[in-house]
Motif scaffolding. Structure first.
Motif, PDB file in Angstrom:
ATOM      1  N   SER A 286      55.139 109.466  43.347  1.00  0.00           N
ATOM      2  CA  SER A 286      55.129 108.364  44.312  1.00  0.00           C
ATOM      3  C   SER A 286      53.857 108.384  45.142  1.00  0.00           C
ATOM      4  O   SER A 286      53.286 107.335  45.459  1.00  0.00           O
ATOM      5  CB  SER A 286      56.350 108.442  45.235  1.00  0.00           C
ATOM      6  N   SER A 287      53.387 109.575  45.481  1.00  0.00           N
ATOM      7  CA  SER A 287      52.159 109.717  46.248  1.00  0.00           C
ATOM      8  C   SER A 287      50.952 109.245  45.442  1.00  0.00           C
ATOM      9  O   SER A 287      50.054 108.578  45.981  1.00  0.00           O
ATOM     10  CB  SER A 287      51.977 111.185  46.661  1.00  0.00           C
ATOM     11  N   ILE A 288      50.919 109.582  44.154  1.00  0.00           N
ATOM     12  CA  ILE A 288      49.822 109.148  43.286  1.00  0.00           C
ATOM     13  C   ILE A 288      49.806 107.627  43.177  1.00  0.00           C
ATOM     14  O   ILE A 288      48.752 106.984  43.279  1.00  0.00           O
ATOM     15  CB  ILE A 288      49.957 109.800  41.893  1.00  0.00           C
ATOM     16  N   VAL A 289      50.978 107.034  42.991  1.00  0.00           N
ATOM     17  CA  VAL A 289      51.077 105.575  42.903  1.00  0.00           C
ATOM     18  C   VAL A 289      50.613 104.927  44.203  1.00  0.00           C
ATOM     19  O   VAL A 289      49.872 103.933  44.201  1.00  0.00           O
ATOM     20  CB  VAL A 289      52.520 105.153  42.551  1.00  0.00           C
ATOM     21  N   ALA A 290      51.025 105.491  45.327  1.00  0.00           N
ATOM     22  CA  ALA A 290      50.640 104.929  46.630  1.00  0.00           C
ATOM     23  C   ALA A 290      49.127 104.980  46.819  1.00  0.00           C
ATOM     24  O   ALA A 290      48.524 104.025  47.330  1.00  0.00           O
ATOM     25  CB  ALA A 290      51.351 105.683  47.752  1.00  0.00           C
ATOM     26  N   ARG A 291      48.492 106.090  46.414  1.00  0.00           N
ATOM     27  CA  ARG A 291      47.035 106.187  46.542  1.00  0.00           C
ATOM     28  C   ARG A 291      46.339 105.180  45.646  1.00  0.00           C
ATOM     29  O   ARG A 291      45.339 104.569  46.037  1.00  0.00           O
ATOM     30  CB  ARG A 291      46.560 107.608  46.210  1.00  0.00           C
ATOM     31  N   ALA A 292      46.854 104.994  44.431  1.00  0.00           N
ATOM     32  CA  ALA A 292      46.264 104.020  43.517  1.00  0.00           C
ATOM     33  C   ALA A 292      46.343 102.607  44.103  1.00  0.00           C
ATOM     34  O   ALA A 292      45.388 101.830  44.032  1.00  0.00           O
ATOM     35  CB  ALA A 292      46.950 104.082  42.161  1.00  0.00           C
ATOM     36  N   LYS A 293      47.470 102.276  44.695  1.00  0.00           N
ATOM     37  CA  LYS A 293      47.650 100.945  45.284  1.00  0.00           C
ATOM     38  C   LYS A 293      46.753 100.718  46.497  1.00  0.00           C
ATOM     39  O   LYS A 293      46.404  99.572  46.808  1.00  0.00           O
ATOM     40  CB  LYS A 293      49.113 100.751  45.702  1.00  0.00           C
ATOM     41  N   SER A 294      46.372 101.789  47.167  1.00  0.00           N
ATOM     42  CA  SER A 294      45.595 101.660  48.407  1.00  0.00           C
ATOM     43  C   SER A 294      44.168 101.182  48.164  1.00  0.00           C
ATOM     44  O   SER A 294      43.509 100.688  49.083  1.00  0.00           O
ATOM     45  CB  SER A 294      45.569 103.001  49.157  1.00  0.00           C
ATOM     46  N   ASP A 295      43.670 101.340  46.942  1.00  0.00           N
ATOM     47  CA  ASP A 295      42.292 100.931  46.615  1.00  0.00           C
ATOM     48  C   ASP A 295      42.270 100.574  45.132  1.00  0.00           C
ATOM     49  O   ASP A 295      41.880 101.380  44.297  1.00  0.00           O
ATOM     50  CB  ASP A 295      41.315 102.066  46.931  1.00  0.00           C
ATOM     51  N   LYS A 296      42.691  99.379  44.813  1.00  0.00           N
ATOM     52  CA  LYS A 296      42.915  99.002  43.416  1.00  0.00           C
ATOM     53  C   LYS A 296      41.653  99.143  42.563  1.00  0.00           C
ATOM     54  O   LYS A 296      40.594  98.657  42.934  1.00  0.00           O
ATOM     55  CB  LYS A 296      43.437  97.560  43.317  1.00  0.00           C
TER      56      LYS A 296
END
Length: 336
Positions: A5-15
């Motif tokens: 979930s943390s990895i997904v959140a970081r990816a979403k933060s800077d597409k």
């Protein structure tokens, strides 16, 4: 928040812009649809538009229209990219005719789009072998400065929360280089620490160079290689927190580390483990995965100048989805 979930959140933060060159493959297209629905990344699909659209319709995928879809047989930048590919490979004797043929190969086309700054990373392997994955990446994108050895890192998530970072360890090499020499092993150590930062989100990677010996408890040329690799890794990255040679228990268990390697800043506290060769790494992680009921995520290709990741041909839709997020995190780190 768990690691994925943390990895997904970081990816979403800077597409990031992620290329999927196997767009006609069902699992890949389903993962792309899910990524687009979740706003995980900007997706670039390479494939025959009629086949992609028919498959999307068959599977009820409603978000594929948000992707950039490139037809490798009719791409308006093909000639420009072919000329650049021929220039990149001219020392190897590549002709413009050969380059024009290769640029119709989605794997090569995707790498050329990344090379010319049109995308940030690429994922494939649902249909392709690891060799087919690596070849265009190494020929076109090449390795990071100072790195000549590509390796495979892995996230190991254990229920034993006392080890690593709350049960999470990053390990390498588990996928690419069978018998690294000391220089290659040092590069694997530096790159695996980079993966620990960019993908696992470790603020401070602590790298243990593993062996069957701890601090001279055994004498052998393979132990000497690990000691030399540790020294070279410190030269490559003077800020890296690293120690070796260490046995696995000395690396992971504080009481054992204090006894076998007193004074070490890493012993008993390691969150990154570097195996002495691929045989040990591949066997070791699979035993931990099966006997220890750990979750293994990867391999994650390391050492390439821009992230290009390989998939297992037995991968699931979720595997591809999370690899999109992982590749996006690597791409963010590569731009720093």
């Amino acid at each position: 928040m768990d690691l994925l979930s943390s990895i997904v959140a970081r990816a979403k933060s800077d597409k990031q812009r992620i290329v999927l060159p196997e767009a006609e493959e069902e699992r890949t297209l389903c993962a792309a649809d899910k990524a687009l629905a979740d706003d995980l990344a900007d997706i670039i699909l390479i494939g025959n538009p009629a086949k992609v659209e028919a498959l999307a319709k068959e599977k009820g995928l409603t978000n594929i229209g948000k992707a950039t879809l490139i037809d490798p047989e009719n791409y308006d930048k093909s000639e420009e990219l072919a000329e650049k590919l021929a220039e990149i490979r001219k020392s190897k004797g590549m002709t413009i005719e050969e380059a024009r043929k290769l640029i119709k190969n989605p794997l090569y086309l995707g790498c050329m789009i990344i090379k010319t700054e049109g995308a940030d990373g690429q994922i494939y392997g649902a249909l392709s072998t690891t060799g087919d994955t690596l070849r265009p990446a190494l020929q076109i994108i090449k390795c990071q400065p100072g790195i000549t050895c590509v390796s495979g890192g892995l996230l190991l998530i254990s229920k034993q929360k006392q080890y690593g970072e709350d049960g999470v360890l990053v390990v390498g090499d588990v996928a690419v280089t069978p018998m690294p020499d000391a220089a290659q092993l040092s590069q694997i150590a530096v790159c695996t620490a980079q993966t620990a930062k960019s993908v696992a989100g470790f603020a401070e990677p602590r790298v243990a160079m593993l062996s069957f010996s701890t601090k001279g408890s055994a004498k052998h040329e393979v132990v000497d290689k690990v000691v030399e690799a540790t020294r070279l890794a410190k030269e490559l990255d003077p800020a890296l927190k690293i120690d070796g040679e260490l046995q696995a228990d000395a690396a992971l268990v504080p009481s054992v580390g204090a006894k076998k390697a007193p004074g070490s800043d890493i012993a008993g506290k390691a969150n990154v483990l570097v195996f002495p060769n691929l045989e040990v790494g591949n066997i070791g992680y699979k035993m931990v995965q099966r006997l220890g009921d750990a979750i293994a995520i990867g391999p994650i290709l390391q050492g390439i100048a821009r992230p290009v990741n390989d998939l297992s041909r037995g991968c699931s839709v979720d595997d591809i989805y999370y690899m999109i997020a992982i590749t996006a995190c690597q791409a963010m780190d590569a731009k720093k």
